[in-house]
Design a protein around this motif. Structure first.
Motif, PDB file in Angstrom:
ATOM      1  N   GLU A 284      91.934 -10.564  80.639  1.00 34.57           N
ATOM      2  CA  GLU A 284      91.397  -9.798  81.762  1.00 34.57           C
ATOM      3  C   GLU A 284      90.241 -10.507  82.465  1.00 34.57           C
ATOM      4  O   GLU A 284      89.790 -10.067  83.514  1.00 34.57           O
ATOM      5  CB  GLU A 284      90.924  -8.419  81.274  1.00 34.57           C
ATOM      6  CG  GLU A 284      92.033  -7.569  80.675  1.00 34.57           C
ATOM      7  CD  GLU A 284      93.076  -7.183  81.712  1.00 34.57           C
ATOM      8  OE1 GLU A 284      92.686  -6.830  82.843  1.00 34.57           O
ATOM      9  OE2 GLU A 284      94.283  -7.267  81.391  1.00 34.57           O
ATOM     10  N   LEU A 285      89.720 -11.582  81.887  1.00 34.12           N
ATOM     11  CA  LEU A 285      88.579 -12.288  82.448  1.00 34.12           C
ATOM     12  C   LEU A 285      89.020 -13.318  83.473  1.00 34.12           C
ATOM     13  O   LEU A 285      90.019 -14.001  83.287  1.00 34.12           O
ATOM     14  CB  LEU A 285      87.788 -12.983  81.338  1.00 34.12           C
ATOM     15  CG  LEU A 285      87.264 -12.102  80.218  1.00 34.12           C
ATOM     16  CD1 LEU A 285      86.644 -12.956  79.132  1.00 34.12           C
ATOM     17  CD2 LEU A 285      86.273 -11.085  80.745  1.00 34.12           C
ATOM     18  N   GLU A 286      88.238 -13.427  84.553  1.00 30.75           N
ATOM     19  CA  GLU A 286      88.538 -14.423  85.582  1.00 30.75           C
ATOM     20  C   GLU A 286      87.236 -14.999  86.097  1.00 30.75           C
ATOM     21  O   GLU A 286      86.257 -14.285  86.291  1.00 30.75           O
ATOM     22  CB  GLU A 286      89.311 -13.794  86.737  1.00 30.75           C
ATOM     23  CG  GLU A 286      89.660 -14.796  87.811  1.00 30.75           C
ATOM     24  CD  GLU A 286      90.512 -14.202  88.913  1.00 30.75           C
ATOM     25  OE1 GLU A 286      90.076 -14.263  90.072  1.00 30.75           O
ATOM     26  OE2 GLU A 286      91.603 -13.690  88.600  1.00 30.75           O
ATOM     27  N   GLN A 287      87.218 -16.317  86.298  1.00 29.12           N
ATOM     28  CA  GLN A 287      86.043 -16.999  86.839  1.00 29.12           C
ATOM     29  C   GLN A 287      86.486 -17.893  87.983  1.00 29.12           C
ATOM     30  O   GLN A 287      87.489 -18.584  87.867  1.00 29.12           O
ATOM     31  CB  GLN A 287      85.380 -17.848  85.744  1.00 29.12           C
ATOM     32  CG  GLN A 287      84.093 -18.482  86.157  1.00 29.12           C
ATOM     33  CD  GLN A 287      83.023 -17.451  86.444  1.00 29.12           C
ATOM     34  OE1 GLN A 287      82.649 -16.674  85.594  1.00 29.12           O
ATOM     35  NE2 GLN A 287      82.531 -17.441  87.669  1.00 29.12           N
ATOM     36  N   ARG A 288      85.732 -17.872  89.066  1.00 30.40           N
ATOM     37  CA  ARG A 288      86.023 -18.736  90.217  1.00 30.40           C
ATOM     38  C   ARG A 288      84.884 -19.722  90.420  1.00 30.40           C
ATOM     39  O   ARG A 288      83.724 -19.334  90.416  1.00 30.40           O
ATOM     40  CB  ARG A 288      86.244 -17.909  91.472  1.00 30.40           C
ATOM     41  CG  ARG A 288      87.492 -17.067  91.392  1.00 30.40           C
ATOM     42  CD  ARG A 288      87.739 -16.318  92.700  1.00 30.40           C
ATOM     43  NE  ARG A 288      88.928 -15.517  92.589  1.00 30.40           N
ATOM     44  CZ  ARG A 288      90.145 -15.931  92.900  1.00 30.40           C
ATOM     45  NH1 ARG A 288      90.327 -17.157  93.344  1.00 30.40           N
ATOM     46  NH2 ARG A 288      91.179 -15.135  92.778  1.00 30.40           N
TER      47      ARG A 288
END
Length: 194
Positions: free
Chosen positions: A104-108
């Motif tokens: 569920e984790l997202e980094q941009r």
């Protein structure tokens, strides 16, 4: 049989100097990777001196999906020995528009660039620059490739008020690192807020 897929749409150039790939993809081992463009320029002649010399490694519009992290018993952290039979020299590494997802984790990350080298004496990361929404990081790090992994480095961080909140406001700091990687001495200097 291995459940691995590799794909690319267009190739230009030569593997003996500079190659440009478009629409690169990899899927396997629970990992999905794609890049709109990958440019690799290297010096094969460096191999005569036992050095893998990458002049440029550039990626645009990268997406990396990792499998969810497995629950593991955690022990004390360890850094493996970084001894290789050849040296590595990377003059320019650049990633523009990187998206990393894990569960569920997202980094941009807007941009990441650095130059680096690894030989039997040290891992040197120079000209490190990381840009994310509301944050910029610049610095360098030197590390001994074998235990006890002595380090020295400096990281300058700029955080916008949108990240820290209006109560704190923009933050500007410099972190000096020294000692041993797993137990570093840290000297933090805050410029903002005063």
């Amino acid at each position: 049989p291995l459940g691995v897929e590799v794909g690319l749409n267009h190739v230009a150039g030569s593997l003996l100097d500079r190659v440009e790939l478009e629409e690169v993809g990899f899927r396997g081992f629970g990992v999905r990777f794609s890049a709109a463009r990958l440019v690799l320029q290297w010096s094969p002649r460096g191999l005569l001196d036992r050095t893998l010399h990458l002049r440029t490694l550039q990626l645009d519009d990268v997406s990396l999906a990792l499998p969810p992290s497995a629950e593991e018993e955690t022990g004390p952290p360890e850094i493996p020995s970084l001894q290789l039979p050849i040296a590595i020299r990377l003059d320019q590494f650049e990633v523009r528009h990187l998206r990393i997802a894990q569960g569920e984790l997202e980094q941009r990350i807007g941009a990441l660039s650095l130059s680096a080298s690894l030989d039997g004496r040290r891992l040197a990361v120079r000209s490190l620059n990381l840009q994310m929404e509301g944050m910029q990081l610049d610095g360098f790090l030197n590390m001994q490739p074998t235990a006890p992994h002595a380090i020295d480095g400096r990281i300058a961080v700029e955080l916008a008020a949108e990240v820290t909140g209006e109560d704190v406001g923009a933050v500007s700091a410099v972190v000096d690192l020294a000692g041993v990687a797993l137990e570093p001495r840290i000297d933090l200097k805050l410029d903002r807020p005063a």
